[in-house]
Design an enzyme around this catalytic site. Structure first.
Site, short mmCIF file in Angstrom:
data_model
loop_
_atom_site.label_atom_id
_atom_site.label_comp_id
_atom_site.label_asym_id
_atom_site.label_seq_id
_atom_site.Cartn_x
_atom_site.Cartn_y
_atom_site.Cartn_z
CG ASP A 146 -6.57 16.66 23.48
OD1 ASP A 146 -5.99 15.85 22.74
OD2 ASP A 146 -6.47 17.90 23.35
CE LYS A 148 -6.58 16.97 19.26
NZ LYS A 148 -5.11 16.87 19.21
CG ASN A 151 -9.57 14.62 19.83
OD1 ASN A 151 -8.95 13.98 18.98
ND2 ASN A 151 -9.00 15.07 20.95
CG ASP A 164 -7.48 10.96 20.96
OD1 ASP A 164 -6.65 11.52 20.24
OD2 ASP A 164 -7.17 10.29 21.97
CB THR A 184 0.74 19.10 24.78
OG1 THR A 184 1.98 18.56 25.19
CG2 THR A 184 0.76 20.61 24.89
#
Ligand SMILES: CC[C@@H]1C(=O)N(C)c2cncnc2N1C1CCCC1
Length: 301
Positions: A146, A148, A151, A164, A184
């Site tokens: 994840d 992004k 994070n 995270d 997601t």
């Protein structure tokens, strides 16, 4: 004044029973998933941390407990300059507490929202640190899954700290392809959407999305609905406006966003890419959170 619902009744002094460290509750930092996050100050040393407070009432289903345990187990095992340091994990009768490294300049998400696009030297500076951390993670057989802007945290020295690990997983063997991902991811790879096996290459896909978003001001597959975004990802339908960014970073983005996972570069290959032969500032001033930096070259008088 924290007007949280009573399920978050957080005492003003929080004690870690294992180390008997006492923390006083500081500034509310915001919400992160199930957690309310606060600055927590160690009353003995005065050091300030970022604390995630999760009410146990939210961890009733075994599945939620296992996910939190997995996040803690993975994050606890990490020690790298560009990964958020995990300090402690404990609970009291109402809450679970996770004590993390404080990043006073929030994340690349806030910087991106304020700046829209960042310069290529800034992008090299940030992405080099992210890739160093990802090389470390992949060597430990961990996929973040994840990556992004939200994070990618920033401390007062404007250094990147990846945080995270809520969607992170451990790859059992080199041939192991993960089949499930509960949650997601923001920059989700096509093989995850199509529920094919996935592995380290999903983090490279996210790097391509991060490069694109930092340099061009918006994500490569953004649409008004999640369904349309997934359809563009499946069709590998994205455009890179020519002549706004350098040729070598266009090529790097295109390689990271290849539809087939095995066609993408590894993190090591990204690190060796010609894009990183361009100028990389040694440090960045905190002013880049709001305005583009001016690079000055010393010339003898
Ligand atoms: C504590 C949660 C999260 C985080 O993971 N870190 C490392 C962090 C570190 N420093 C400041 N904030 C952090 N956050 C923010 C708080 C609200 C949303 C995300």
């Amino acid at each position: 004044m924290d007007t949280a619902k009573d399920e978050f009744n957080i005492p003003n002094v929080i004690v870690d029973p294992r180390t008997r460290t006492q923390y006083s509750k500081g500034k509310f930092l915001g919400k992160g998933g199930f957690a309310r996050c606060y600055e927590l100050i160690d009353t003995t040393s005065g050091q300030t941390f970022a604390g995630k407070v999760v009410p146990k009432s939210m961890l009733v289903k075994p599945h939620q407990k296992e996910k939190m345990q997995q996040e803690v187990t993975i994050h606890q095992s990490l020690n790298h300059k560009h990964i958020v340091q995990f300090f402690s994990y404990f609970e009291d009768e109402n809450n679970v507490y996770i004590i993390l490294e404080l990043c006073r300049r929030r994340s690349l998400m806030e910087l991106h929202r304020r700046r829209k696009t960042v310069t290529e030297p800034e992008t090299r500076y940030f992405v080099k640190q992210i890739v160093e951390a990802c090389i470390y993670l992949h060597e430990k057989r961990i996929i973040h899954r994840d990556l992004k802007l939200g994070n990618l945290f920033l401390n007062d020295q404007m250094e990147i700290k990846i945080g995270d690990f809520g969607l992170a997983t451990r790859v059992e063997s080199e041939s192991d392809r993960k089949r499930t991902l509960c949650g997601t991811p923001n920059y989700i790879a096509p093989e995850v959407i199509n529920k094919k096996g996935h592995s380290y290459e999903v983090d490279v896909w996210s790097m391509g999305c991060i490069l694109y978003t930092l340099l061009l001001g918006k994500p490569p597959f953004e649409t008004s609905s999640l369904k349309d975004t997934y359809s563009k990802i499946r069709k590998n339908d994205y455009l890179i406006p020519e002549n706004r960014i350098s040729r070598e970073v266009v090529l790097l983005i295109q390689r990271c966003l290849r539809h087939e996972p095995y066609d993408r570069p590894t993190m090591q290959q990204i690190y060796m890419d010609p894009f990183f032969t361009g100028f990389i500032p040694a440090t960045l001033p905190t002013s880049v959170c709001t305005v583009a930096p001016r690079y000055s070259v010393m010339v003898p008088l």
